[in-house]
Design an enzyme around this catalytic site. Structure first.
Site, mmCIF file in Angstrom:
data_model
loop_
_atom_site.group_PDB
_atom_site.id
_atom_site.type_symbol
_atom_site.label_atom_id
_atom_site.label_comp_id
_atom_site.label_asym_id
_atom_site.label_seq_id
_atom_site.Cartn_x
_atom_site.Cartn_y
_atom_site.Cartn_z
ATOM 1 N N LYS A 36 0.838 -1.202 0.000
ATOM 2 C CA LYS A 36 0.000 0.000 0.000
ATOM 3 C C LYS A 36 0.871 1.249 0.000
ATOM 4 C CE LYS A 36 -3.997 -1.774 2.578
ATOM 5 N NZ LYS A 36 -4.992 -1.537 1.525
ATOM 6 N N ARG A 52 -10.584 -11.302 1.721
ATOM 7 C CA ARG A 52 -11.403 -12.383 1.143
ATOM 8 C C ARG A 52 -10.678 -13.726 1.218
ATOM 9 N NH1 ARG A 52 -11.530 -9.083 -4.407
ATOM 10 N NH2 ARG A 52 -11.273 -7.431 -2.881
#
Ligand code: BES
Ligand code: MN
Ligand code: ZN
Length: 486
Positions: free
Chosen positions: A270, A344
């Site tokens: 990130k 996920r």
């Protein structure tokens, strides 16, 4: 914090004893039934231009003439709704923070009565006003002195109010627990710490808690979850918490929470701006544990199971790489095209694990996608389910709890985005509709039970000067669970 009720009518508020009296008034005039001493103070303030019957306005009076209390706050609510009542209580308490006020009496200044929902709203507003993070800040100022809240109500509503206060107190305790877990920095709140806190919660509240370590997780075969954890020196944990309030034969409600204690993005790293906020990436897990706490206090005749996969997402030498293919617990293979879509990957194995409980329903909660924040901002959490009845049940719980939720689409067509030549599915699609494709990914693991997904990426915490965890969606989840009690 102590929540009580006291029986009195709007006409006798001058006799209420507490450190402060907070009177909430809706509409744009005083009801004839209001206590004459309180009414004359307000009328005078209106004529002086010090107070208006406008939502958000509140007014403080020191040693109000003719009243037993030393401090009076009048707060205008505008509309006669529970939501407006809660906002008015919150702004009224704003004027009392920092004073020597321990015991606050809250009353409606209108003829119509406060009930169960007002009681819960008062409790949640009170806890919000009293909360102060100090776990890693010894120099923090002392927390507001608020210790006791009394809701003044009519005799006919005393039982409803009592019930609302009990539910409010349990929700407040759950929210507080979730906030303190989520606010803790990543070097304190590790997967092992979450496991220990879950164990402690279990001991103190009669919940059965098992915490599985890496070896046990390997043995089960959670290849997708393990792939996320492998870049970190912090070992993963899988938490199973069981509240048993009904016969073992009764199918449980299963709550699954994303427990990434820090999300760097992994090799798909990130940008550094605001990356500190990724300590909140275990907000789903915190809210599920907070809900278990609230439920254990309220003791409904139901079974509830909490499942929490927890690990760090780090770019270590052993980290999973873009293009790697892993085998999930379900047997389906996943091509990890972006290591930052890790939520996920840990949830899918927990969702498969949920099958062994033969659940009545499964709800997962996750700070899953930045795309959900773009779609809904910071007010509504995102709801994803193909089950209309379940959606209605969750939306109703959200309204009761004043914990906003908005349903998003989940058409079959979105599944296309996850196709790849190298595995049963990719873990990401194109940028467009990112919150939905994330939900579609999870859906591939939920064929065996009723399921809904709640994305709290925009609602689990606040940024900026008020930076901090919200404890959402503990109120929503608690109401949802309780709605199953017959
Ligand atoms: N934890 C983040 C989602 C997130 C981002 C929550 C910002 C709150 C604020 C999640 O693991 C993530 O990184 N998602 C990616 C998915 C993308 C790579 C498909 C995202 O949203 O950018
Ligand atoms: Mn991520
Ligand atoms: Zn994440």
């Amino acid at each position: 914090m102590d929540f009580r009720h006291q029986i009195a009518s709007a006409g006798t508020l001058s006799s209420v004893a507490a450190d402060a009296l907070l009177v909430v008034i809706h509409g744009d005039a005083i009801d004839a039934s209001l206590d004459p001493a309180v009414a004359s103070l307000i009328k005078d303030a209106v004529s002086l231009g010090d107070f208006q019957f406008k939502a958000g306005r509140c007014w403080y009076v020191h040693r109000p003439a003719g009243l037993k209390v030393a401090r009076l706050v009048v707060a205008a609510a505008g509309a006669p709704t529970v939501k407006a009542f809660k906002t008015a209580v919150a702004s009224g308490l704003g004027l009392l923070k920092g004073l020597g006020v321990k015991h606050v009496a809250v009353a409606s200044g209108n003829a119509d009565e406060v009930g169960e929902q007002h009681a819960e709203a008062m409790a949640t507003a009170a806890a919000d006003a009293a909360y102060l993070y100090r776990d890693t800040k010894p120099s923090a100022p002392p927390a507001p002195a608020f210790a006791k809240f009394t809701l003044v109500c009519g005799k006919a509503h005393a039982r409803d109010v009592q019930r609302g206060l009990a539910r409010g107190a349990a929700i407040v305790a759950g929210v507080g627990f979730a906030r303190s877990l989520a606010n803790r920095p990543g070097n304190h709140c590790t997967p092992s710490y979450l496991g220990e806190q879950a164990k402690k919660l279990g001991k103190e509240h009669g919940i059965k808690v098992e915490v599985l370590d890496r070896k046990a997780i390997e043995k089960i075969g959670m290849g997708s979850f393990l792939a996320v954890s492998q870049g970190s020196a912090e070992p993963p944990r899988f938490i199973v918490a069981r509240y048993e309030g009904a016969a073992k034969t009764q199918a449980p409600i299963v709550l699954v929470g994303k427990g990434i204690t820090f999300d760097t993005g992994g090799i798909s790293i990130k940008p550094s701006a605001e990356m500190d906020e990724m300590k909140y990436d275990m907000g789903g897990a915190a809210s599920v544990l907070g809900t278990m706490r609230a439920i254990a206090e309220l003791k409904p005749k139901l079974n509830v199971v909490a499942l929490i996969p927890t690990c760090e997402n780090m770019p270590g030498g052993a980290a999973v790489k873009p293009g790697d293919v892993v085998t999930s617990l379900s047997g389906q293979t996943i091509e990890i095209l972006n290591t930052d879509a890790e939520g996920r990957l840990i949830l899918c194995d927990a969702l498969t694990y949920a099958e062994r409980f033969k659940p009545a329903v499964v709800v997962d909660v996750a700070t899953l996608t930045g795309a959900c924040v773009i779609a809904l901002g910071h007010h509504n959490s995102g709801l994803f389910t193909a089950d209309d009845a379940l959606a209605d049940q969750l939306l109703a719980a959200s309204r009761e709890a004043l914990d906003p939720l908005w349903r998003m689409p989940l058409d079959e067509e979105y599944d296309e985005a996850l196709k790849t030549n190298f595995a049963d599915m990719a873990n990401v699609g194109p940028r467009a509709g990112g919150a939905i494709t994330a939900a579609m990914f999870l859906r591939r693991f939920t064929g065996k039970y009723r399921w809904a997904h709640v994305d709290v990426a925009g609602t689990a915490w606040k940024s900026g000067a008020q930076k901090g965890a919200t404890g959402r969606p503990v109120p929503l989840l608690t109401h949802f669970v309780l709605s199953h009690e017959s």
